[in-house]
Design a protein around this motif. Sequence first.
Motif, mmCIF file in Angstrom:
data_model
loop_
_atom_site.group_PDB
_atom_site.id
_atom_site.type_symbol
_atom_site.label_atom_id
_atom_site.label_comp_id
_atom_site.label_asym_id
_atom_site.label_seq_id
_atom_site.Cartn_x
_atom_site.Cartn_y
_atom_site.Cartn_z
ATOM 1 N N TYR A 133 0.838 -1.203 0.000
ATOM 2 C CA TYR A 133 0.000 0.000 0.000
ATOM 3 C C TYR A 133 0.872 1.251 0.000
ATOM 4 N N PHE A 134 1.916 1.239 0.812
ATOM 5 C CA PHE A 134 2.811 2.392 0.930
ATOM 6 C C PHE A 134 4.244 1.891 0.883
ATOM 7 N N ARG A 135 4.992 2.339 -0.106
ATOM 8 C CA ARG A 135 6.374 1.898 -0.248
ATOM 9 C C ARG A 135 7.267 2.658 0.716
ATOM 10 N N GLY A 136 7.748 1.952 1.729
ATOM 11 C CA GLY A 136 8.643 2.582 2.685
ATOM 12 C C GLY A 136 10.058 2.716 2.170
ATOM 13 N N HIS A 137 10.388 1.975 1.095
ATOM 14 C CA HIS A 137 11.726 2.022 0.529
ATOM 15 C C HIS A 137 11.707 2.938 -0.695
ATOM 16 N N HIS A 138 12.545 3.966 -0.652
ATOM 17 C CA HIS A 138 12.587 4.924 -1.753
ATOM 18 C C HIS A 138 13.840 4.761 -2.598
ATOM 19 N N ASN A 139 14.658 3.758 -2.273
ATOM 20 C CA ASN A 139 15.789 3.403 -3.123
ATOM 21 C C ASN A 139 16.087 1.930 -2.890
ATOM 22 N N TYR A 140 16.803 1.329 -3.834
ATOM 23 C CA TYR A 140 17.031 -0.106 -3.762
ATOM 24 C C TYR A 140 18.062 -0.465 -2.691
ATOM 25 N N GLY A 141 18.911 0.479 -2.324
ATOM 26 C CA GLY A 141 19.870 0.222 -1.252
ATOM 27 C C GLY A 141 19.176 -0.059 0.070
ATOM 28 N N SER A 142 18.173 0.779 0.423
ATOM 29 C CA SER A 142 17.440 0.560 1.672
ATOM 30 C C SER A 142 16.603 -0.711 1.601
ATOM 31 N N ASP A 150 17.328 -3.487 4.515
ATOM 32 C CA ASP A 150 16.315 -3.905 5.483
ATOM 33 C C ASP A 150 15.991 -5.383 5.368
ATOM 34 N N ASN A 151 15.931 -5.903 4.145
ATOM 35 C CA ASN A 151 15.606 -7.320 3.977
ATOM 36 C C ASN A 151 16.767 -8.218 4.379
ATOM 37 N N LEU A 152 17.985 -7.790 4.110
ATOM 38 C CA LEU A 152 19.129 -8.584 4.523
ATOM 39 C C LEU A 152 19.254 -8.622 6.040
ATOM 40 N N ALA A 153 18.750 -7.599 6.726
ATOM 41 C CA ALA A 153 18.814 -7.578 8.183
ATOM 42 C C ALA A 153 17.988 -8.717 8.785
ATOM 43 N N TRP A 154 16.720 -8.859 8.333
ATOM 44 C CA TRP A 154 15.911 -9.939 8.908
ATOM 45 C C TRP A 154 16.380 -11.311 8.409
ATOM 46 N N MET A 155 16.955 -11.363 7.198
ATOM 47 C CA MET A 155 17.489 -12.623 6.714
ATOM 48 C C MET A 155 18.686 -13.062 7.544
ATOM 49 N N ALA A 156 19.522 -12.098 7.941
ATOM 50 C CA ALA A 156 20.669 -12.438 8.789
ATOM 51 C C ALA A 156 20.209 -12.935 10.150
ATOM 52 N N THR A 157 19.179 -12.294 10.708
ATOM 53 C CA THR A 157 18.646 -12.740 11.999
ATOM 54 C C THR A 157 18.084 -14.154 11.899
ATOM 55 N N GLY A 162 16.024 -19.127 -1.292
ATOM 56 C CA GLY A 162 14.697 -18.724 -1.744
ATOM 57 C C GLY A 162 14.333 -17.323 -1.295
ATOM 58 N N ALA A 163 14.686 -16.966 -0.029
ATOM 59 C CA ALA A 163 14.363 -15.626 0.476
ATOM 60 C C ALA A 163 15.120 -14.554 -0.306
ATOM 61 N N PHE A 164 16.389 -14.809 -0.559
ATOM 62 C CA PHE A 164 17.172 -13.832 -1.318
ATOM 63 C C PHE A 164 16.644 -13.697 -2.741
ATOM 64 N N ALA A 165 16.229 -14.823 -3.327
ATOM 65 C CA ALA A 165 15.658 -14.770 -4.681
ATOM 66 C C ALA A 165 14.375 -13.947 -4.695
ATOM 67 N N LEU A 166 13.552 -14.069 -3.650
ATOM 68 C CA LEU A 166 12.320 -13.283 -3.581
ATOM 69 C C LEU A 166 12.625 -11.787 -3.496
ATOM 70 N N VAL A 167 13.654 -11.419 -2.734
ATOM 71 C CA VAL A 167 14.031 -10.004 -2.646
ATOM 72 C C VAL A 167 14.481 -9.492 -4.008
ATOM 73 N N ILE A 168 15.252 -10.309 -4.725
ATOM 74 C CA ILE A 168 15.695 -9.917 -6.065
ATOM 75 C C ILE A 168 14.493 -9.750 -6.994
ATOM 76 N N LEU A 169 13.550 -10.692 -6.945
ATOM 77 C CA LEU A 169 12.359 -10.601 -7.799
ATOM 78 C C LEU A 169 11.520 -9.379 -7.442
ATOM 79 N N TYR A 170 11.432 -9.080 -6.146
ATOM 80 C CA TYR A 170 10.674 -7.902 -5.694
ATOM 81 C C TYR A 170 11.304 -6.624 -6.254
ATOM 82 N N ALA A 171 12.642 -6.551 -6.213
ATOM 83 C CA ALA A 171 13.331 -5.375 -6.759
ATOM 84 C C ALA A 171 13.136 -5.283 -8.263
#
Length: 343
Positions: free
Chosen positions: A242-251, A255-262, A306-315
Motif C-alpha cells: 500500500y505504501f512503499r517505505g523504501h525509496h531506493n534499492y539500497g534501503s 532492510d531485507n538482509l537484516a531480517w534474513m541475517a537474523t 529462496g528468500a534472497f531470490a524473492l528479494v531480487i524478484l521484488y526489486a
Amino acid sequence: MALPDSMSPRWPVVTELSGIESGTRAADALPATYHYRETAGKHAVGDPADDTPTFLTRKLSLGGLVALLKHLWFAGAERPATPLHSHLAMGREIVVLDRMDMHLLWANEGKLFVKPIPRFLLIPAFCQANLLCPDGCMCGDPPPNACRGIPRKVALGFLYTYACLISSEIDFHIANEKRILPRKSNDQPIEWAEWKSLARELLRIQEHDPGELHPRFRRAEIRLSRINTISRFTSFPLFNPYFRGHHNYGSLFRDNLAWMATTTVFIAVVLTAMQVGLATEQLRDSATFQQASYGFTVFAILAPIGAFALVILYALFHVAKDLPSLLGAGRRRTAVRRAERGA
C-alpha cells in the motif's frame, strides 16, 4: 464563537475560529497548489481555485484505503484516536504528511503519520457552500458527480479524530508545535478556548449522528505494516504494498538482509543443537529425530536462497514497473533539449 440557531447552516459544524479566514473570497481559504494522480497514474499539480469541487474530491479522498475497508479489522481496533501526548510517551514520532489516506497510520519504526487540518475545513461558510449535496441528491452507490456525501463524511470523520487527538492543553501545544493546526491570518495560533468549543461540537456529532462520519475513522490508528500485508494479497498486481517505505534499492536490500541475517542465526543455532543431539545415544538411533534433522537441514539450505531470490524478484518487479515512467521522462527531457537547441 457559535452561530445563533436561526443562522445555523446545514453543515453540522457551526463553531467559527477567529482569525482563520484569510479573506472574503472562498479561494483565499484554499492552498496555493495541490498534487494528485491522473487517471493514467501520472503525477500532476493543479490549482484548487480552478475547480473547487474536483479539488475537494481529490483532497478528501481515501485513495486505495477504500478497497481495504472491510479488512481494516486486521490492522486496528475500533476505538477513538489516542491523544498526541500518549503517542509521544510511547516513543512515536509525529510525521506530518498531507495525505488523507495516510492519516493516523503508524509504522513499526515508531512513526505516526498525521495529516494537518487544512484551513478551509475550519470555515463553516466554506464547508456549507462546497461540502453539501445539492437539493434532491440521494447519495447513491455509486454517487453522481454532484454528490458531496463521501467527501463530507471523510471531512467530518477526519475532524473527529482531531477532537480525540487534541483533548488537553498538552496535546494542543504539541499540535501547534508540529504545525498540524492552521494558524490565524497573523500567523498566531488559534485560542485554546475556541478549540475546546469545536472539539465538543465534533464529539456531539459522533454521539448523536455517527453515520455522518466515514467508517474509516471508526478505527483511528491502524498499523501500516498490516495494511501493506492486506494490500499485497488483495490488490492487483499482487505483492504490491500500500505504501512503499523504501525509496531506493539500497534501503530495500539493507532492510531485507537484516531480517534474513537474523533468521540465519536462528537456523544456525537449531542446526548446532541438532548436531549435538545426533551425538547422543538417545537421539542417534531415533528414526523420527533423524527425519526431522534431514528435513530441517534441507530447509536451512534452501530457505536463505529462496528468500534472497524473492528479494531480487521484488526489486526487479519495481524496476519493471518504474521503467516506463523513467523512459518517458528521459524522452521528454531529450525533446526539450532538442527544442532549446533548435530555438
